[in-house]
Design a protein around this motif. Sequence first.
Motif, PDB file in Angstrom:
ATOM      1  N   PHE A 108       0.653  -1.397  -0.027  1.00  0.00           N
ATOM      2  CA  PHE A 108       0.126  -0.046   0.097  1.00  0.00           C
ATOM      3  C   PHE A 108       0.876   1.033  -0.079  1.00  0.00           C
ATOM      4  CE2 PHE A 108      -2.119   3.322   2.308  1.00  0.00           C
ATOM      5  CZ  PHE A 108      -3.484   3.457   1.511  1.00  0.00           C
ATOM      6  N   GLY A 109       1.833   1.277   0.973  1.00  0.00           N
ATOM      7  CA  GLY A 109       2.888   2.373   0.788  1.00  0.00           C
ATOM      8  C   GLY A 109       3.464   2.726  -0.696  1.00  0.00           C
ATOM      9  N   LEU A 110       3.898   1.477  -1.233  1.00  0.00           N
ATOM     10  CA  LEU A 110       4.565   1.798  -2.585  1.00  0.00           C
ATOM     11  C   LEU A 110       3.835   2.199  -3.512  1.00  0.00           C
ATOM     12  CD1 LEU A 110       7.115  -1.449  -2.391  1.00  0.00           C
ATOM     13  CD2 LEU A 110       7.954   0.967  -2.283  1.00  0.00           C
ATOM     14  N   ASN A 111       2.488   1.602  -3.389  1.00  0.00           N
ATOM     15  CA  ASN A 111       1.486   2.072  -4.364  1.00  0.00           C
ATOM     16  C   ASN A 111       1.218   3.676  -4.325  1.00  0.00           C
ATOM     17  OD1 ASN A 111      -1.687   2.930  -4.643  1.00  0.00           O
ATOM     18  ND2 ASN A 111      -1.276   0.903  -6.000  1.00  0.00           N
ATOM     19  N   ARG A 112       1.208   4.208  -3.202  1.00  0.00           N
ATOM     20  CA  ARG A 112       1.042   5.389  -2.789  1.00  0.00           C
ATOM     21  C   ARG A 112       2.000   6.369  -3.310  1.00  0.00           C
ATOM     22  NH1 ARG A 112      -4.275   7.036  -1.554  1.00  0.00           N
ATOM     23  NH2 ARG A 112      -3.527   8.824  -0.573  1.00  0.00           N
ATOM     24  N   TYR A 113       3.390   5.672  -3.100  1.00  0.00           N
ATOM     25  CA  TYR A 113       4.444   6.462  -3.472  1.00  0.00           C
ATOM     26  C   TYR A 113       4.676   6.607  -4.980  1.00  0.00           C
ATOM     27  CZ  TYR A 113       9.458   7.461  -3.730  1.00  0.00           C
ATOM     28  OH  TYR A 113      10.733   8.008  -4.159  1.00  0.00           O
ATOM     29  N   LEU A 170       2.132  -0.994  -9.160  1.00  0.00           N
ATOM     30  CA  LEU A 170       1.943  -0.264 -10.425  1.00  0.00           C
ATOM     31  C   LEU A 170       0.479  -0.624 -10.733  1.00  0.00           C
ATOM     32  CD1 LEU A 170       5.410  -0.979 -11.891  1.00  0.00           C
ATOM     33  CD2 LEU A 170       4.882   0.950 -10.791  1.00  0.00           C
ATOM     34  N   SER A 171      -0.108  -0.048 -10.103  1.00  0.00           N
ATOM     35  CA  SER A 171      -1.619  -0.433 -10.470  1.00  0.00           C
ATOM     36  C   SER A 171      -2.648   0.338 -11.209  1.00  0.00           C
ATOM     37  CB  SER A 171      -2.373  -0.489  -8.756  1.00  0.00           C
ATOM     38  OG  SER A 171      -2.445   0.666  -8.541  1.00  0.00           O
ATOM     39  N   ARG A 172      -1.837   1.130 -11.611  1.00  0.00           N
ATOM     40  CA  ARG A 172      -2.434   2.435 -12.661  1.00  0.00           C
ATOM     41  C   ARG A 172      -1.870   2.513 -14.014  1.00  0.00           C
ATOM     42  NH1 ARG A 172      -5.481   6.981  -8.656  1.00  0.00           N
ATOM     43  NH2 ARG A 172      -5.904   5.473  -6.851  1.00  0.00           N
TER      44      ARG A 172
END
Length: 285
Positions: free
Chosen positions: A26-31, A276-278
Amino acid sequence: MRVSRRNKILLSVLACLVVLPAAVVFGLNRYVNDTGVPLTDSLFPEDAPRKLLAVFAHPDDEITVAGSLRRMSEEADAEVTIAYLTRGEAADVPKTSLSDLAERRTVEAAEAGRVLGADNVELFDFPDGGLPGADAAKARQTISDLIDKYRPSVVVSFDDRVGFYGHPDHEQVGVWVKGVLGDRRHEPAFPVKHFYQATLPESMISVAKELSPTFRDMYPADPAQGLPKPTVAMTIDSVGGEKRAALDAHVSQVTVLQAVQPGYDKLPSWIYFRILSREYFTKVF
């Protein structure tokens, strides 16, 4: 049932092993993602046929938006076409001949299209590595003919400024596609309603320049010469497995893809594409 103190400790440890990776992901996603870019569930217009044409330079270029292509292929009555102007024969990978690699990459493109749910995959024989010097009129006519053949309501391609990371072939395709659409969009009954260019937010560009030798070596230092700012994004974590399968389809390009998408082959797809979800786009019109 009574749980012993030892088992309580074991359960607590196991819970930490589950929660900690989730927190890290989650933290990496937000980063890496720009959560300020609006999300959409579809690039298709509401009042037009669900037909998409994606135009790229080389087989494997579709990985830039592969998750979005897969998601859109799953929509009701959707038709997705992926077109490549070259067969990627000049790639810097082991090969016996240009024609041998072209044949291999044609098969790889077909497999990538299959796993992404593409209805049509087209490859052309413009020179790989030589698009800026190719016959521009012929290339533009090829793109125009694809539009007439498949009648897409949406076209996706590279930007016309940097070609995603600085590849001259990518940039040239972006220039041609934008030019054709600009010349024809006001024709009566022209089918294309929306044109999107693949792009990245500054957060992802910064990470890419740190981790990807391709971005580090080729991406322009001046932000004004880089990618256009994204105006919309699609989430792709639900189709991470399919995007990974599309990457894996390009067997001849493993080394190249490792440089462009570092770590994709080291982490499970359900983790990698939750970070890298987007995928991001600039809406030109």
